[in-house]
Design a protein around this motif. Structure first.
Motif, PDB file in Angstrom:
ATOM      1  N   ASP A 141       0.811  -1.214   0.000  1.00 51.57           N
ATOM      2  CA  ASP A 141       0.000   0.000   0.000  1.00 51.57           C
ATOM      3  C   ASP A 141       0.845   1.265   0.000  1.00 51.57           C
ATOM      4  O   ASP A 141       0.373   2.336  -0.370  1.00 51.57           O
ATOM      5  CB  ASP A 141      -0.966   0.007   1.191  1.00 51.57           C
ATOM      6  N   ARG A 142       2.123   1.160   0.385  1.00 53.69           N
ATOM      7  CA  ARG A 142       3.002   2.330   0.331  1.00 53.69           C
ATOM      8  C   ARG A 142       4.443   1.875   0.170  1.00 53.69           C
ATOM      9  O   ARG A 142       4.865   0.857   0.712  1.00 53.69           O
ATOM     10  CB  ARG A 142       2.849   3.217   1.556  1.00 53.69           C
ATOM     11  N   LEU A 143       5.189   2.665  -0.582  1.00 54.08           N
ATOM     12  CA  LEU A 143       6.593   2.362  -0.851  1.00 54.08           C
ATOM     13  C   LEU A 143       7.532   3.080   0.109  1.00 54.08           C
ATOM     14  O   LEU A 143       8.733   2.807   0.104  1.00 54.08           O
ATOM     15  CB  LEU A 143       6.958   2.778  -2.286  1.00 54.08           C
ATOM     16  N   ILE A 144       6.991   3.987   0.910  1.00 55.96           N
ATOM     17  CA  ILE A 144       7.835   4.816   1.771  1.00 55.96           C
ATOM     18  C   ILE A 144       7.244   4.929   3.160  1.00 55.96           C
ATOM     19  O   ILE A 144       6.072   4.626   3.400  1.00 55.96           O
ATOM     20  CB  ILE A 144       8.012   6.235   1.184  1.00 55.96           C
ATOM     21  N   ALA A 190      16.932   3.657 -10.046  1.00 55.65           N
ATOM     22  CA  ALA A 190      17.225   4.857 -10.827  1.00 55.65           C
ATOM     23  C   ALA A 190      16.367   6.026 -10.378  1.00 55.65           C
ATOM     24  O   ALA A 190      16.853   7.166 -10.258  1.00 55.65           O
ATOM     25  CB  ALA A 190      17.011   4.571 -12.314  1.00 55.65           C
ATOM     26  N   ALA A 191      15.084   5.764 -10.108  1.00 53.65           N
ATOM     27  CA  ALA A 191      14.186   6.833  -9.677  1.00 53.65           C
ATOM     28  C   ALA A 191      14.567   7.366  -8.301  1.00 53.65           C
ATOM     29  O   ALA A 191      14.560   8.583  -8.069  1.00 53.65           O
ATOM     30  CB  ALA A 191      12.743   6.325  -9.663  1.00 53.65           C
ATOM     31  N   LEU A 192      14.905   6.466  -7.374  1.00 48.84           N
ATOM     32  CA  LEU A 192      15.285   6.897  -6.029  1.00 48.84           C
ATOM     33  C   LEU A 192      16.554   7.734  -6.061  1.00 48.84           C
ATOM     34  O   LEU A 192      16.650   8.781  -5.400  1.00 48.84           O
ATOM     35  CB  LEU A 192      15.465   5.680  -5.122  1.00 48.84           C
ATOM     36  N   VAL A 193      17.530   7.298  -6.828  1.00 51.23           N
ATOM     37  CA  VAL A 193      18.793   8.042  -6.925  1.00 51.23           C
ATOM     38  C   VAL A 193      18.553   9.421  -7.539  1.00 51.23           C
ATOM     39  O   VAL A 193      19.116  10.420  -7.091  1.00 51.23           O
ATOM     40  CB  VAL A 193      19.829   7.238  -7.729  1.00 51.23           C
ATOM     41  N   ARG A 199       5.484   8.703  -5.832  1.00 46.73           N
ATOM     42  CA  ARG A 199       4.603   9.151  -6.912  1.00 46.73           C
ATOM     43  C   ARG A 199       5.187   8.799  -8.282  1.00 46.73           C
ATOM     44  O   ARG A 199       4.474   8.415  -9.203  1.00 46.73           O
ATOM     45  CB  ARG A 199       4.373  10.663  -6.820  1.00 46.73           C
ATOM     46  N   GLY A 200       6.504   8.941  -8.405  1.00 46.95           N
ATOM     47  CA  GLY A 200       7.150   8.660  -9.679  1.00 46.95           C
ATOM     48  C   GLY A 200       7.130   7.197 -10.061  1.00 46.95           C
ATOM     49  O   GLY A 200       7.251   6.859 -11.251  1.00 46.95           O
ATOM     50  N   ILE A 222       4.804   0.754 -11.943  1.00 43.93           N
ATOM     51  CA  ILE A 222       4.499  -0.496 -11.240  1.00 43.93           C
ATOM     52  C   ILE A 222       3.090  -0.967 -11.581  1.00 43.93           C
ATOM     53  O   ILE A 222       2.865  -2.149 -11.887  1.00 43.93           O
ATOM     54  CB  ILE A 222       4.662  -0.316  -9.716  1.00 43.93           C
ATOM     55  N   ARG A 223       2.124  -0.043 -11.548  1.00 43.96           N
ATOM     56  CA  ARG A 223       0.733  -0.413 -11.806  1.00 43.96           C
ATOM     57  C   ARG A 223       0.573  -1.002 -13.208  1.00 43.96           C
ATOM     58  O   ARG A 223      -0.111  -2.021 -13.398  1.00 43.96           O
ATOM     59  CB  ARG A 223      -0.167   0.822 -11.657  1.00 43.96           C
ATOM     60  N   LYS A 224       1.200  -0.387 -14.208  1.00 46.74           N
ATOM     61  CA  LYS A 224       1.059  -0.873 -15.589  1.00 46.74           C
ATOM     62  C   LYS A 224       1.595  -2.289 -15.739  1.00 46.74           C
ATOM     63  O   LYS A 224       0.959  -3.131 -16.394  1.00 46.74           O
ATOM     64  CB  LYS A 224       1.788   0.069 -16.548  1.00 46.74           C
ATOM     65  N   LEU A 225       2.745  -2.579 -15.119  1.00 44.34           N
ATOM     66  CA  LEU A 225       3.307  -3.922 -15.258  1.00 44.34           C
ATOM     67  C   LEU A 225       2.512  -4.951 -14.464  1.00 44.34           C
ATOM     68  O   LEU A 225       2.367  -6.097 -14.895  1.00 44.34           O
ATOM     69  CB  LEU A 225       4.769  -3.925 -14.836  1.00 44.34           C
TER      70      LEU A 225
END
Length: 412
Positions: free
Chosen positions: A299-302, A332-335, A358-359, A364-367
């Motif tokens: 439900d959350r990544l952070i 890559a996104a986190l960095v 958010r990024g 993730i949802r699409k895959l």
């Protein structure tokens, strides 16, 4: 003037001069603590320490292959985005090219006569993917990590976590304590750090097991990847160097257990049968292994001072070979978020980490939707479902623009 080692840039949350990440006190202080290794965790640790951060990596170096083993049983299809990240980390350039196999074509067969053909040439890309053994990439990451002066390997299990104060505080099984501005959870599908922050997990067991093994093939594979949909199961043969192929058979668990009990020559004969003899005679060179397949979302990544990446953040069906690529895009996104942060923000600032979350949500949802949807569609029994599936494959195959879009999506 005597040489003075430059300090990390202020935008990375540099600490006071004179700090030594290899201090001997019971508490060690870092900018980032990465919990978990593998390709995703080690890539995160390397990217962050190359950016000037002091990083603690709670992981082990890659174990050597068993004596006599020709290939690692676990291989990955690395997309263009994954290659770009590894090049950015100067790891790709250090990998032995003889252990890599490009994929120039991919042929997908339905459960009737339908076939899809994807071509790197037609999509105007150098290759559709690179097939690489997990251990080959991980050993290259290990070598790069050992040259990073700001990185500390931590050979101890994390057993307590607290982020209620000004830092993430991680208690280790050896009695030591790590403090960090940011803790990165890269510790897999059963993530310990994810449990500490109370992120809720939704998991659906596919009741399938991925059976993997490697073979020497009689016929040249021509740098082509093959995939067959058969009675709700998915069989993939991926090209490896020297005319070897890697099997990934997503089989119903009962069937998978039977496959894993077969002698190597029996398994080879069964693979020859279900792949209609495309590779010719097969000789098993890596014993079969199995791993359970499931869909898993969180439900959350952070959380304050915590970010999840890789399988700790999501788990998808391997039918598209995109799991590790999705995890490396997390890195890559986190960095990128960390390197572009305002100077006044600390690494664990929730406002900053929300940008990362958010990024990543849409990718993730699409895959998740794509892989889960395909798995469901090809698991529906019956003649009508089979006709609909294969009609759909024929329609996609007749649309060059759709195929190019699919290739671009897979490349990341």
């Amino acid at each position: 003037m005597p040489y003075r080692k430059p300090m990390p840039p202020a935008g990375f949350g540099a600490r006071a001069p004179g700090y030594n990440a290899r201090m001997t006190a019971s508490t060690q202080t870092f900018d980032v603590a990465v919990i978990g290794g593998g390709l995703v965790g080690k890539s995160a640790a390397l990217a962050l320490t190359q950016g000037g951060l002091r990083v603690a990596l709670l992981a082990q170096p890659c174990a050597p292959l068993p004596p006599g083993a020709v290939f690692d049983a676990r291989v990955y299809a690395l997309s263009g985005s994954s290659q770009a990240l590894l090049e950015r980390l100067r790891v790709w350039q250090a990998i032995d090219a003889a252990r890599l196999a490009p994929v120039y074509d991919m042929r997908v067969f339905g459960d009737a006569a339908a076939e899809l053909h994807f071509s790197a040439y037609q999509a105007s890309v150098p290759q559709l993917a690179w097939i690489a053994e997990s251990s080959v990439i991980e050993r290259a990451l290990d070598a790069a990590l050992h040259f990073q002066p700001n990185l500390t390997w931590v050979d101890a299990r994390a057993q307590s976590f607290d982020a209620t104060g000004d830092a993430a505080v991680i208690g280790l099984a050896n009695g030591r304590v790590i403090e960090a501005d940011l803790a990165v959870g890269a510790d897999g599908a059963h993530s310990w750090l994810r449990a500490q922050i109370g992120s809720k997990v939704e998991r659906r067991d596919y009741r399938q097991t991925g059976v993997v093994a490697n073979f020497r093939a009689e016929r040249p594979h021509g740098e082509t990847a093959y995939q067959w949909f058969r009675d709700g199961e998915i069989i993939a043969l991926l090209p490896l160097p020297d005319n070897h192929v890697s099997l990934v058979w997503s089989a119903q668990t009962e069937h998978a257990n039977a496959l894993l009990k077969l002698e190597p020559q029996q398994l080879a004969a069964e693979v020859e049968r279900v792949t209609l003899g495309h590779p010719g005679a097969l000789d098993c060179v890596t014993p079969a292994r199995g791993f359970p397949l499931a869909l898993q979302t969180v439900d959350r990544l952070i959380a304050p001072r915590v970010a999840l990446v890789g399988d700790a953040a999501h788990l998808i069906h391997p039918l598209a070979g995109q799991g590790v690529n999705l995890g490396l895009r997390d890195v890559a996104a986190l960095v990128d978020v960390v390197t572009q942060k305002e100077a006044f923000r600390r690494l664990g600032d929730t406002v900053l980490l929300r940008r990362y979350e958010r990024g990543r949500r849409e990718d993730i949802r699409k895959l998740v939707v794509a892989t889960d949807g395909l798995q469901r569609v090809f698991s529906i029994p019956g003649t009508i479902a089979r006709v609909v599936r294969n009609t759909g494959m024929a329609l996609v195959g007749s649309q060059p623009l759709v195929k190019r879009w699919l290739v671009a999506s897979a490349l990341g």
